[in-house]
Design an enzyme around this catalytic site. Sequence first.
Site, PDB file in Angstrom:
ATOM      1  N   ARG A 276      21.891  36.452  44.315  1.00  0.00           N
ATOM      2  CA  ARG A 276      21.439  35.230  43.647  1.00  0.00           C
ATOM      3  C   ARG A 276      20.698  35.479  42.329  1.00  0.00           C
ATOM      4  O   ARG A 276      20.363  34.538  41.612  1.00  0.00           O
ATOM      5  CB  ARG A 276      20.563  34.406  44.612  1.00  0.00           C
ATOM      6  CG  ARG A 276      21.396  33.595  45.593  1.00  0.00           C
ATOM      7  CD  ARG A 276      20.510  32.840  46.551  1.00  0.00           C
ATOM      8  NE  ARG A 276      19.859  33.726  47.508  1.00  0.00           N
ATOM      9  CZ  ARG A 276      18.734  33.430  48.152  1.00  0.00           C
ATOM     10  NH1 ARG A 276      18.125  32.289  47.916  1.00  0.00           N
ATOM     11  NH2 ARG A 276      18.222  34.285  49.027  1.00  0.00           N
TER      12      ARG A 276
ATOM     13  N   ALA B 152      -2.299  42.074   3.958  1.00  0.00           N
ATOM     14  CA  ALA B 152      -1.324  41.105   4.473  1.00  0.00           C
ATOM     15  C   ALA B 152       0.093  41.548   4.130  1.00  0.00           C
ATOM     16  O   ALA B 152       0.363  42.034   3.040  1.00  0.00           O
ATOM     17  CB  ALA B 152      -1.597  39.741   3.856  1.00  0.00           C
TER      18      ALA B 152
END
Length: 452
Positions: free
Chosen positions: A17, A364
């Site tokens: 399953r 950044a």
Amino acid sequence: MPAPLSVIVLAAGKGTRMRSDLPKVLHAVCGRPLLRWILHAVAELHPDHVVAVLGHGREQVEVELTKWNALAQRGSAAAFSGLPAVSSVVQEPQLGTAHAVRQAEPALPRGAGRVLVLYGDTPMLTAETLRALLDAQPAEGCSFLTCEMLDPTGMGRVLRDAHGAFRGVIEHKDATPEQRAVQEINAGVYVFDAPRLWECLAAVRAENAQKEYYLTDVLGLFLARGYPIRPVLCAGGEREVQGVNSLRELAIAREELQERILTRHLANGVRITAPETAYIDADVEIGRGTVIHPCVVIQHDVKVGENCSVGPFAHLRPGTTLAEGVDVGNFVEVNRTQMAAGSKAKHLTYLGDAIIGEKANIGAGTVTANYDGKSKFTTRIGARAFIGSGAILVAPATVGDGAKLGAQAALVHKEIPAGEVWVGVPARPLAARGARPSGAAPADAGTDGRHA
Ligand code: UD1
Ligand code: CA
């Protein structure tokens, strides 16, 4: 001295399953395969022997057991101390749970002792419950775990007489409508007196609706032979004994296990500001005073020191270590990377296979290009180094202590000596491009048409 304890983990079934080619017990929840969850619970009992019964997909499961045994050998590493080695036997074909346990018998020592039998697909079962079951085992008898289920369909039902005394377990497929109305089920976790288990197993016959050898018949044989049996109601309730048979059940197990992981960190002084958004695997260490902001993913085998700040929207991947006071901010992915104390990567950054020094500042949009399509390479960024916004470092690359790399620079397979400033694409020392060498007096403005 308690009698020696052997553990048999049944994991030969197919797991149809799951609708997956991966063997069921290798599906991961919170960074651990199902099988490993139950082995961790078993480890807390300090067993003398552990055997896994394998069948479907056994080559793949054996690879996982080899990894486990390597961890167990490295027992000195604090996180993995006391893990038992696990051996395996093969059950082929799979003729039922009693047949599975019989395959393990030759792998275990003969003589007096206790045998704990459980399944490889019940990740929520706790060591506490297993200890209670061991403590409840009557001398030369058996204890087994039961549970009241709202919907017991498919499970073996626990039969009791009018006085509540145990009368046997009947499988759903063999049960009458009256028996199916019983909500107390057999969870499939047993502690047996070893010699009596082997004796009764040999007498089990496959005479039932499924033509299988039922381990539950051993309970019937104990009863018939007057060996003591004690059913033990699971204190953790239905959830804890729930097996995983489908991806939906895997998702339900994840919720429960995630909650346990978060509860542990919160109790240790980790501030998780929005636990409903936190995704933190097992096998993660986080120091006290650290804040985990919303929507953070921390995968297994990550260590975060004290007083760090992580997120929002950060992803820490396996093999990453953040020392004390590290700041990893928005949209930052850190992969197999060491960040030393006080270093920062606050925005839009990828750090992979990097070693970052103390108090280094990663601007950044910095990217470490660690992969050339074939191999991975290391980027080293020294203590107090400063990486400008939008820089790319193509590894292997090194930025020395206190050095600077300009915004938008591309450092390609180079090493910046300590204290130097490099800029441009590809990055070169700032001085060599006619600008002011660091520490020197200002040069005439505009010699190369740029503003320094
Ligand atoms: C079994 C119990 C049932 C109990 C239920 C709890 C029997 C006969 N029945 O149900 O009373 O309520 O567990 O979940 O024991 N396995 C093998 N080899 C086999 C058969 C199974 O290794 O030949 C393993 C499976 O991989 C699985 C576990 O045993 O991990 C249980 O098998 P499963 O078929 O799910 O349980 P049932 O027999 O339906
Ligand atoms: Ca099952």
